[in-house]
Scaffold this motif. Structure first.
Motif, PDB file in Angstrom:
ATOM      1  N   THR A 103     -15.098  37.357   8.244  1.00 22.50           N
ATOM      2  CA  THR A 103     -14.755  36.669   9.495  1.00 22.50           C
ATOM      3  C   THR A 103     -15.098  35.183   9.400  1.00 22.50           C
ATOM      4  O   THR A 103     -14.444  34.361  10.043  1.00 22.50           O
ATOM      5  CB  THR A 103     -15.481  37.291  10.697  1.00 22.50           C
ATOM      6  N   TRP A 104     -16.116  34.833   8.629  1.00 19.29           N
ATOM      7  CA  TRP A 104     -16.448  33.409   8.462  1.00 19.29           C
ATOM      8  C   TRP A 104     -15.286  32.674   7.819  1.00 19.29           C
ATOM      9  O   TRP A 104     -14.936  31.566   8.222  1.00 19.29           O
ATOM     10  CB  TRP A 104     -17.719  33.272   7.625  1.00 19.29           C
ATOM     11  N   PHE A 148     -11.806  32.642  15.595  1.00 19.17           N
ATOM     12  CA  PHE A 148     -12.027  33.798  14.725  1.00 19.17           C
ATOM     13  C   PHE A 148     -10.757  34.615  14.568  1.00 19.17           C
ATOM     14  O   PHE A 148     -10.598  35.351  13.626  1.00 19.17           O
ATOM     15  CB  PHE A 148     -13.141  34.694  15.282  1.00 19.17           C
ATOM     16  N   MET A 157     -32.403  64.218   4.889  1.00 14.45           N
ATOM     17  CA  MET A 157     -32.294  62.861   4.341  1.00 14.45           C
ATOM     18  C   MET A 157     -33.598  62.500   3.620  1.00 14.45           C
ATOM     19  O   MET A 157     -34.674  62.541   4.218  1.00 14.45           O
ATOM     20  CB  MET A 157     -32.043  61.873   5.496  1.00 14.45           C
ATOM     21  N   TYR A 209     -32.612  57.201   2.745  1.00  7.23           N
ATOM     22  CA  TYR A 209     -32.804  56.367   3.932  1.00  7.23           C
ATOM     23  C   TYR A 209     -32.718  54.893   3.569  1.00  7.23           C
ATOM     24  O   TYR A 209     -31.959  54.126   4.163  1.00  7.23           O
ATOM     25  CB  TYR A 209     -34.163  56.698   4.542  1.00  7.23           C
ATOM     26  N   THR A 258     -16.908  40.461  14.576  1.00  6.10           N
ATOM     27  CA  THR A 258     -16.797  41.015  13.229  1.00  6.10           C
ATOM     28  C   THR A 258     -16.806  42.536  13.237  1.00  6.10           C
ATOM     29  O   THR A 258     -16.010  43.159  12.550  1.00  6.10           O
ATOM     30  CB  THR A 258     -17.953  40.505  12.353  1.00  6.10           C
ATOM     31  N   PHE A 259     -17.708  43.118  14.020  1.00  2.00           N
ATOM     32  CA  PHE A 259     -17.962  44.550  13.858  1.00  2.00           C
ATOM     33  C   PHE A 259     -17.278  45.369  14.944  1.00  2.00           C
ATOM     34  O   PHE A 259     -17.200  44.948  16.092  1.00  2.00           O
ATOM     35  CB  PHE A 259     -19.464  44.817  13.870  1.00  2.00           C
ATOM     36  N   CYS A 308      -7.605  33.279  14.560  1.00  2.00           N
ATOM     37  CA  CYS A 308      -6.499  32.389  14.169  1.00  2.00           C
ATOM     38  C   CYS A 308      -5.662  31.960  15.372  1.00  2.00           C
ATOM     39  O   CYS A 308      -4.449  31.815  15.259  1.00  2.00           O
ATOM     40  CB  CYS A 308      -5.585  33.023  13.139  1.00  2.00           C
ATOM     41  N   TYR A 352     -33.892  53.469  12.719  1.00  2.00           N
ATOM     42  CA  TYR A 352     -34.003  52.308  11.832  1.00  2.00           C
ATOM     43  C   TYR A 352     -34.849  51.196  12.436  1.00  2.00           C
ATOM     44  O   TYR A 352     -35.920  50.881  11.932  1.00  2.00           O
ATOM     45  CB  TYR A 352     -32.615  51.788  11.443  1.00  2.00           C
ATOM     46  N   LEU A 354     -22.368  45.002   6.106  1.00  2.00           N
ATOM     47  CA  LEU A 354     -22.288  44.145   7.298  1.00  2.00           C
ATOM     48  C   LEU A 354     -22.119  42.689   6.880  1.00  2.00           C
ATOM     49  O   LEU A 354     -21.330  41.940   7.467  1.00  2.00           O
ATOM     50  CB  LEU A 354     -23.550  44.295   8.144  1.00  2.00           C
ATOM     51  N   GLU A 393     -12.235  33.641   7.972  1.00  2.00           N
ATOM     52  CA  GLU A 393     -11.142  33.680   8.939  1.00  2.00           C
ATOM     53  C   GLU A 393     -11.271  32.566   9.971  1.00  2.00           C
ATOM     54  O   GLU A 393     -10.267  32.062  10.480  1.00  2.00           O
ATOM     55  CB  GLU A 393     -11.168  35.047   9.647  1.00  2.00           C
ATOM     56  N   GLY A 398     -18.669  41.987   5.799  1.00  3.38           N
ATOM     57  CA  GLY A 398     -17.808  41.840   6.971  1.00  3.38           C
ATOM     58  C   GLY A 398     -17.949  40.471   7.595  1.00  3.38           C
ATOM     59  O   GLY A 398     -16.966  39.825   7.954  1.00  3.38           O
ATOM     60  N   MET A 399     -19.187  39.995   7.689  1.00  2.00           N
ATOM     61  CA  MET A 399     -19.395  38.697   8.323  1.00  2.00           C
ATOM     62  C   MET A 399     -18.829  37.575   7.471  1.00  2.00           C
ATOM     63  O   MET A 399     -18.324  36.581   8.002  1.00  2.00           O
ATOM     64  CB  MET A 399     -20.876  38.481   8.612  1.00  2.00           C
ATOM     65  N   TRP A 439     -20.262  35.469  16.376  1.00  2.00           N
ATOM     66  CA  TRP A 439     -19.784  35.824  15.037  1.00  2.00           C
ATOM     67  C   TRP A 439     -19.909  37.324  14.821  1.00  2.00           C
ATOM     68  O   TRP A 439     -18.977  37.994  14.368  1.00  2.00           O
ATOM     69  CB  TRP A 439     -20.611  35.026  14.036  1.00  2.00           C
ATOM     70  N   LEU A 482     -29.789  52.161   4.243  1.00  2.00           N
ATOM     71  CA  LEU A 482     -30.107  50.950   5.008  1.00  2.00           C
ATOM     72  C   LEU A 482     -29.564  49.708   4.310  1.00  2.00           C
ATOM     73  O   LEU A 482     -28.876  48.870   4.908  1.00  2.00           O
ATOM     74  CB  LEU A 482     -31.619  50.851   5.175  1.00  2.00           C
TER      75      LEU A 482
END
Lengths: 166, 368
Positions: free
Chosen positions: A24-25, B65, A1, A6, B329-330, B67, B345, A17, A27, A20-21, B325, A10
């Motif tokens: 859901t927000w 979240f 890598m 890297y 979500t994940f 519904c 990381y 991510l 939703e 994705g959030m 949240w 990242l």
């Protein structure tokens, strides 16, 4: 890598991510789809395709379309339907077979819809009731033709769209 | 300045008057004894009440979240649902498993609950609502909150059950890894704040731009995010719930527990979430300080009418919401992904971040 891999990994990760959030927000504020069942009984919408209970529609003159041909009985895989017919003599002296009792046993029905599909005169159909629970099994036996009803003297109406399979 | 403006709803006057009343009535040791007992009782009561509120809030927010409505049958909007659940769990039978290591098995839940209870004592909930103010407060918080892992490991080991064992081992690997990141990110803030004493750290964050999150520029923000991720992982929730991954391990380390013993783990899980958010609030978001903007005197006056404990709980609530949240979500990480995230990381970024923060502090580049 490598170093660039890297860091690009990242930041792509962080970006995905965050996407994705944000999903859901959104939703979080969508309409709740839960049915509050016993309270909303009045406004509950059940799909037309739901096969709840076999019925034989009668019109305002207490007439049905069943000719007592018992094709439904023959097609029923479970012996749920029992069509009893009787022979009467019409005014002009002809003998005619008419429906006596049409018995339907909800307890053995698998709601396969074969009876409705094969009915040549479109006399029976499934309604979309669903509250079928009872305290005794004997109450599951229903007689579908009303007391004193008789055969409608005309051509059968075209099949209703929702009962055509496929 | 700030303290000249009166704080009408603060509890500090009440506690101070109670203190002087007791000292006037009784010899010093008896007054102290009564005060210690009172503080203990209040903390224990708060522990239970906060858990109940958190369980209700979590179930409601989770439902939103997805519904759904969430609990809405017991009481108005299901408000006393968690009370009903508590009664249920109190009445449940504790099933005695024969082939467990009895001593460790029954000891383990107490480790978990005691660890989070000890952390509770050192959290500054508000102005004057701070049971123990150590000069090494941050260090104490990190040390004590790590104790709960002993309970988890003991539970997994003593249960004599492979699922529990795997869960506990995963939990151990996860906790020890992420404790490193949480500790280092708190260290970054400690470098910025120049103190490990929680009361000093809170007092230094009076105006909004003095909050450690904003004062330390980018390194503080990175430390905050890393702290949230690591803290979230420490609570064994959300995408980091491998120790109890119900699809693989039934319930992980607490598979064999029932009744109130399970309730202890359940309670500790929620309280750990609160504690992580509480430490985050104290270290990064100004603790119990109201939102104060320099120059906006009218605004500051209004904000000061809201008592400090309300501010603490509001800020903590925001962080808890963030954690929920993330949780909903994940998807769950695999164990190798989990350890990659930490060791490849978070940890290197954290170390570099700490050096940058040290440079900022040495050259005085932070907002004074």
């Amino acid at each position: 890598m490598t170093v660039s891999e890297y860091f690009s990994g990242l930041f792509t990760g962080i970006k995905s991510l965050l996407i994705g959030m944000s999903v859901t927000w959104k939703e979080l504020f969508t309409k709740k789809i839960t049915q509050q069942y016993p309270e909303n009984r009045g406004t509950l919408v059940i799909s037309d395709r739901w096969r709840g209970n076999l019925t034989m529609p009668h019109d305002e003159n207490n007439e049905h379309a069943c000719t007592a041909c018992s094709i439904c009985q023959m097609n029923c895989p479970n012996g749920t339907i029992v069509v009893k017919s009787k022979t009467i003599e019409t005014e002009d002296g002809k003998k005619k077979k008419i429906l006596d009792t049409y018995t339907y046993d909800l307890g053995t029905c698998t709601f396969c819809n074969l009876c409705v599909i094969t009915c040549p005169s479109n006399a029976i159909r499934f309604d979309n009731s669903f509250e079928n629970a009872l305290f005794t099994r004997s109450k599951l036996l229903e007689r579908l033709n009303h007391e004193g009803s008789k055969l409608r003297e005309k051509k059968a109406a075209p099949k209703a769209a929702e009962n055509i399979p496929g | 300045m700030l303290l000249e403006i009166s704080h009408p709803l603060e509890l500090i006057k009440l506690t101070a008057s109670l203190d002087s009343f007791l000292h006037g009535l009784l010899p010093s040791w008896a007054a102290l004894l009564i005060e210690f007992i009172l503080v203990g009782v209040v903390l224990l009561a708060m522990y239970a009440v906060i858990a109940l509120i958190l369980i209700y809030a979590e179930r409601k927010i989770t439902a939103f979240f997805q519904c759904r409505y969430g609990p809405n049958r017991v009481g108005k909007y299901g408000l006393i649902q968690s009370v009903a659940d508590m009664v249920k769990i109190l009445l449940k039978e504790i099933i005695h498993v024969d082939s467990v290591d009895k001593f460790l098995f029954y000891l383990a839940p107490f480790f978990v609950i005691c660890a989070s209870m000890l952390t509770f004592a050192a959290l500054p909930f508000g102005n004057g609502l701070h049971a123990v103010d150590f000069n090494v407060g941050v260090f104490y918080l990190i040390a004590v909150s790590s104790l709960s892992i002993i309970g988890v490991l003991l539970a997994g080991w003593s249960s004599n059950n492979k699922y529990s064992m795997i869960g506990a081992m995963r939990s151990g690997a996860q906790f020890i890894s992420y404790e490193l990141s949480a500790g280092l990110s708190l260290l970054t803030v400690a470098v910025l704040a120049g103190s490990l004493q929680l009361s000093t750290i809170v007092a230094d964050q009076s105006y909004v731009y003095h909050w450690n999150l904003f004062r330390g520029h980018l390194p503080a923000v990175i430390a905050f995010i890393i702290y949230l991720i690591a803290g979230h992982a420490e609570t064994n929730r959300g995408p980091f719930d491998l120790p109890e991954a119900e699809s693989e391990l039934t319930a992980g380390y607490h598979t064999e527990y029932s009744g109130l013993q399970f309730g202890f783990y359940y309670l500790a899980e929620y309280l750990n979430m609160f504690i992580i958010a509480g430490i985050g609030t104290t270290m990064f978001l100004g603790g119990w300080n109201a939102i104060q903007v320099e120059g906006w005197d009218g605004f500051n006056q209004v904000m000061n009418f809201i008592p400090s404990y309300a501010w603490f709980f509001a800020k903590t609530g925001v962080l808890i919401f963030l954690s929920l949240w993330v949780r909903w979500t994940f998807p769950r990480l695999r164990i190798d992904q989990l350890l990659n995230l930490e060791w490849k990381y978070l940890l290197p970024i954290n170390l570099v971040n700490l050096v940058i923060m040290a440079i900022i502090v040495v050259f005085g580049l932070y907002i004074k």
